[in-house]
Scaffold this active site. Structure first.
Site, PDB file in Angstrom:
ATOM      1  N   GLU A 213     -26.516  -2.825  33.807  1.00 30.25           N
ATOM      2  CA  GLU A 213     -24.935  -2.422  33.883  1.00 30.25           C
ATOM      3  C   GLU A 213     -24.493  -1.787  32.767  1.00 30.25           C
ATOM      4  O   GLU A 213     -24.779  -2.351  31.578  1.00 30.25           O
ATOM      5  CB  GLU A 213     -24.340  -4.043  33.782  1.00 30.25           C
ATOM      6  CG  GLU A 213     -24.786  -4.879  34.943  1.00 30.25           C
ATOM      7  CD  GLU A 213     -23.463  -4.833  36.047  1.00 30.25           C
ATOM      8  OE1 GLU A 213     -22.776  -3.734  35.802  1.00 30.25           O
ATOM      9  OE2 GLU A 213     -23.581  -5.411  37.079  1.00 30.25           O
ATOM     10  N   CYS A 247     -16.379  -1.931  28.335  1.00 28.61           N
ATOM     11  CA  CYS A 247     -16.946  -1.076  29.172  1.00 28.61           C
ATOM     12  C   CYS A 247     -16.001  -0.439  30.279  1.00 28.61           C
ATOM     13  O   CYS A 247     -16.286   0.549  30.580  1.00 28.61           O
ATOM     14  CB  CYS A 247     -18.490  -1.622  29.663  1.00 28.61           C
ATOM     15  SG  CYS A 247     -17.651  -3.188  30.746  1.00 28.61           S
TER      16      CYS A 247
HETATM   17  P1  NAD Z   1     -27.241  -1.327  23.365  1.00 22.02           P
HETATM   18  O1  NAD Z   1     -27.785  -0.818  24.423  1.00 22.02           O
HETATM   19  O2  NAD Z   1     -26.980  -1.134  21.965  1.00 22.02           O
HETATM   20  O3  NAD Z   1     -27.773  -3.095  23.129  1.00 22.02           O
HETATM   21  C1  NAD Z   1     -27.568  -4.075  24.212  1.00 22.02           C
HETATM   22  C2  NAD Z   1     -28.867  -4.976  24.179  1.00 22.02           C
HETATM   23  O4  NAD Z   1     -30.057  -4.272  24.374  1.00 22.02           O
HETATM   24  C3  NAD Z   1     -29.066  -5.696  22.981  1.00 22.02           C
HETATM   25  O5  NAD Z   1     -29.538  -7.011  23.393  1.00 22.02           O
HETATM   26  C4  NAD Z   1     -29.742  -4.889  22.128  1.00 22.02           C
HETATM   27  O6  NAD Z   1     -30.792  -5.876  21.391  1.00 22.02           O
HETATM   28  C5  NAD Z   1     -30.826  -4.284  23.115  1.00 22.02           C
HETATM   29  N1  NAD Z   1     -31.593  -3.197  22.756  1.00 22.02           N
HETATM   30  C6  NAD Z   1     -31.212  -2.234  21.953  1.00 22.02           C
HETATM   31  N2  NAD Z   1     -32.356  -1.405  21.746  1.00 22.02           N
HETATM   32  C7  NAD Z   1     -33.330  -1.896  22.630  1.00 22.02           C
HETATM   33  C8  NAD Z   1     -34.514  -1.105  22.976  1.00 22.02           C
HETATM   34  N3  NAD Z   1     -35.042  -0.203  22.325  1.00 22.02           N
HETATM   35  N4  NAD Z   1     -35.109  -1.834  23.910  1.00 22.02           N
HETATM   36  C9  NAD Z   1     -34.670  -2.981  24.416  1.00 22.02           C
HETATM   37  N5  NAD Z   1     -33.760  -3.468  24.238  1.00 22.02           N
HETATM   38  C10 NAD Z   1     -32.832  -2.793  23.330  1.00 22.02           C
HETATM   39  O7  NAD Z   1     -25.510  -1.780  23.661  1.00 22.02           O
HETATM   40  P2  NAD Z   1     -24.555  -2.109  23.061  1.00 22.02           P
HETATM   41  O8  NAD Z   1     -24.269  -1.106  21.803  1.00 22.02           O
HETATM   42  O9  NAD Z   1     -25.043  -3.591  22.687  1.00 22.02           O
HETATM   43  O10 NAD Z   1     -23.334  -2.192  24.180  1.00 22.02           O
HETATM   44  C11 NAD Z   1     -22.450  -1.094  24.424  1.00 22.02           C
HETATM   45  C12 NAD Z   1     -22.816  -0.567  25.712  1.00 22.02           C
HETATM   46  O11 NAD Z   1     -22.825  -1.317  27.013  1.00 22.02           O
HETATM   47  C13 NAD Z   1     -21.679   0.624  26.080  1.00 22.02           C
HETATM   48  O12 NAD Z   1     -22.263   1.909  26.578  1.00 22.02           O
HETATM   49  C14 NAD Z   1     -20.776  -0.117  27.145  1.00 22.02           C
HETATM   50  O13 NAD Z   1     -20.419   0.728  28.045  1.00 22.02           O
HETATM   51  C15 NAD Z   1     -21.939  -0.836  27.801  1.00 22.02           C
HETATM   52  N6  NAD Z   1     -21.349  -1.990  28.486  1.00 22.02           N
HETATM   53  C16 NAD Z   1     -21.737  -2.262  29.984  1.00 22.02           C
HETATM   54  C17 NAD Z   1     -21.200  -3.412  30.683  1.00 22.02           C
HETATM   55  C18 NAD Z   1     -20.988  -3.159  32.132  1.00 22.02           C
HETATM   56  O14 NAD Z   1     -20.944  -4.336  32.664  1.00 22.02           O
HETATM   57  N7  NAD Z   1     -21.444  -2.255  32.770  1.00 22.02           N
HETATM   58  C19 NAD Z   1     -20.364  -4.333  29.923  1.00 22.02           C
HETATM   59  C20 NAD Z   1     -20.369  -4.285  28.499  1.00 22.02           C
HETATM   60  C21 NAD Z   1     -20.928  -3.025  27.919  1.00 22.02           C
END
Ligand code: NAD
Length: 469
Positions: A213, A247
């Site tokens: 997502e 998002c």
């Molecule tokens: P992110 O990708 O930085 O982090 C999300 C999760 O991934 C966290 O738990 C983090 O610890 C983990 N993570 C970070 N780096 C990682 C790695 N190298 N390996 C494995 N896991 C890792 O995202 P964010 O900044 O927390 O969220 C924002 C993004 O999420 C935006 O792009 C937004 O559009 C998207 N989003 C999508 C939805 C949806 O339903 N489609 C909902 C909310 C947010």
């Protein structure tokens, strides 16, 4: 024991417990969901406080955008679970005419759910509801950035589940990286597109299935036949909810050039009506959330400043308060196409407005960008709506409103390619966490032996079969 060993022993304990969890009947799974709901209700004040600490969400905003979606998922799963779990009858082709075809829904197995910080409560618990409904064991990894909510989530999960069924592990990307080495049966990830690719690469090593997502640039297209005031009110709400860190917020506006000026004026008026407290902001009591971290504050500030130095016009006075991580709503017009703000997902309180002369120009702008998670269309012309739907793609689309797709558990929620793979919510969430197992019960009377070798003299059978093709 080091932490990697403890993660793999936790994973093993869930694998060992899987048969028991998997073979639960609908009522047992419903009981788990009721227990989860009761624990959330009992901890509501703690959850709301954590969300205020992490993102300064007001009680109202946090309740409707974090708690209510979770209660909706639980209620919907409880109401429909018997039907969802029941093996489905499927018709047979001529070759198996007397056999009975069935579709069984078995749990994927031991699943990993990784969630982001922007709706840190519901984006962890709503997929968990689907996973429990489908009979899985799960390890949960919330975002380290929304730290206070992660602590409360941990307390909630420890209260409701044994570790060998559902366990929550706090930590940052290093913990996530270790978890990703384990051979999960399914990985459900919500977060950025960049990290989504990292998740998929890690999943490939174990051929774990994935639901991603993700995010992206979601446009709102406005044609020249709309009630401008109403559209502006809706867009101001959807864009500046959670200070733009949503998002499915409209990332940018594509508007017919003849109504741009009137639309911008209407946006300014509706912002004043919706967020009057911004004039004399009291950080302890405002409806306007903060930017989650200094890093994101800097990122958004740079996007705004670089757009303005590229020639964009800011329609509202700029206000940055680094100490309180607050950026007031920004509306940008006269943008340069190449501006960074039009290239990457904004994920903050900044709304670029781009004009178009023909709908074809508008769709070309959308098609030049990676596929969006959401697309919004504001128009009163059926013909224009049909044109926009048939010439673009997006994870989901709402015509004449915004964000309401998130609350609609009867429809799948998800992206396409860059904005995501797979879907969640309601039955689609249950399906995501289930393996659809095809089962055929052969009849005592059947014709399989008719096609055993030797084949000489059996050509008539093929001829007969071909007559039905
Ligand atoms: P992110 O990708 O930085 O982090 C999300 C999760 O991934 C966290 O738990 C983090 O610890 C983990 N993570 C970070 N780096 C990682 C790695 N190298 N390996 C494995 N896991 C890792 O995202 P964010 O900044 O927390 O969220 C924002 C993004 O999420 C935006 O792009 C937004 O559009 C998207 N989003 C999508 C939805 C949806 O339903 N489609 C909902 C909310 C947010």
């Amino acid at each position: 024991m080091n932490s990697n060993q403890s993660l793999s022993s936790l994973f093993n304990s869930q694998q060992q417990n899987l048969d028991e969890v998997k073979n639960t009947i609908a009522n047992e799974r419903k009981e788990k969901l009721i227990k989860l709901k009761n624990a959330i209700v009992a901890m509501e004040m703690e959850i709301l406080k954590a969300l205020h600490n992490d993102l300064r969400k007001s009680e109202f905003e946090a309740t409707f955008s974090e708690l209510i979606p979770v209660y909706t998922e639980i209620k919907f799963a409880i109401k429909n679970l018997d039907r969802w779990m029941k093996p489905k009858k499927v018709s047979s082709e001529i070759q198996n005419i007397l056999a009975k075809n069935r579709l069984y829904y078995e749990p994927k197995g031991v699943c990993l759910i990784i969630s982001p910080w922007n709706y840190p409560f519901q984006l962890m618990i709503a997929p968990l509801v689907s996973a429990i409904a489908a009979g899985n064991c799960c390890i949960l990894k919330p975002s380290e950035i929304s730290y206070h909510t992660s602590v409360v989530l941990k307390k909630l999960i420890d209260k409701v589940f044994n570790d060998n069924e559902v366990a929550l592990i706090e930590g940052d990307s290093t913990v996530a990286t270790e978890l990703l080495k384990l051979p999960f049966d399914h990985i459900f990830y919500t977060g950025s597109t960049v990290i989504g690719k990292v998740i998929m690469e890690a999943a490939a090593k174990n051929l774990s299935s994935v639901t991603l997502e993700l995010g992206g640039k979601s446009p709102a297209i406005i044609t020249n036949d709309v009630e401008i005031k109403k559209v502006a009110e809706k867009i101001m709400w959807a864009k500046f909810l959670n200070a733009g860190q949503t998002c499915i917020a409209p990332d940018y506006i594509l508007i017919h050039e003849s109504i741009e000026k009137e639309f911008i004026s209407a946006c300014k008026i509706s912002l004043e009506n919706q967020l009057p407290d911004l004039k004399k902001i009291n950080y302890d009591d405002t409806d306007y959330p903060k930017i989650v971290s200094k890093k994101h504050f800097e990122r958004i500030k740079n996007l705004i400043e670089s757009a303005i130095s590229d020639g964009a016009n800011s329609e509202l006075p700029l206000f940055f308060d680094e100490k309180n991580l607050t950026i007031f709503p920004v509306i940008l017009s006269s943008l340069n196409d190449k501006s960074k703000v039009m290239e990457e997902e904004i994920f903050g309180p900044v709304l670029p407005i781009i004009t178009f002369m023909t709908l074809k120009d508008a769709t070309n702008q959308v098609k030049n960008k990676p596929k969006a998670l959401a697309m919004y269309i504001f128009s009163n012309s059926e013909k224009d709506v049909d044109f926009l739907l048939s010439t673009t793609t997006a994870g989901g689309t709402v015509v004449n409103d915004l964000l309401i797709q998130f609350a609609e558990v009867n429809l799948p929620f998800g992206g396409v390619n860059n904005s995501g793979i797979g879907s969640s919510h309601g039955y689609y969430g249950f399906k995501t966490f289930s393996h659809e197992r095809a089962v055929i019960f052969q009849s005592k009377i059947n014709f399989t032996s008719q096609i055993f070798p030797p084949y000489k003299g059996k050509e008539k059978i093929l001829k007969l079969m071909k007559r039905f093709m």
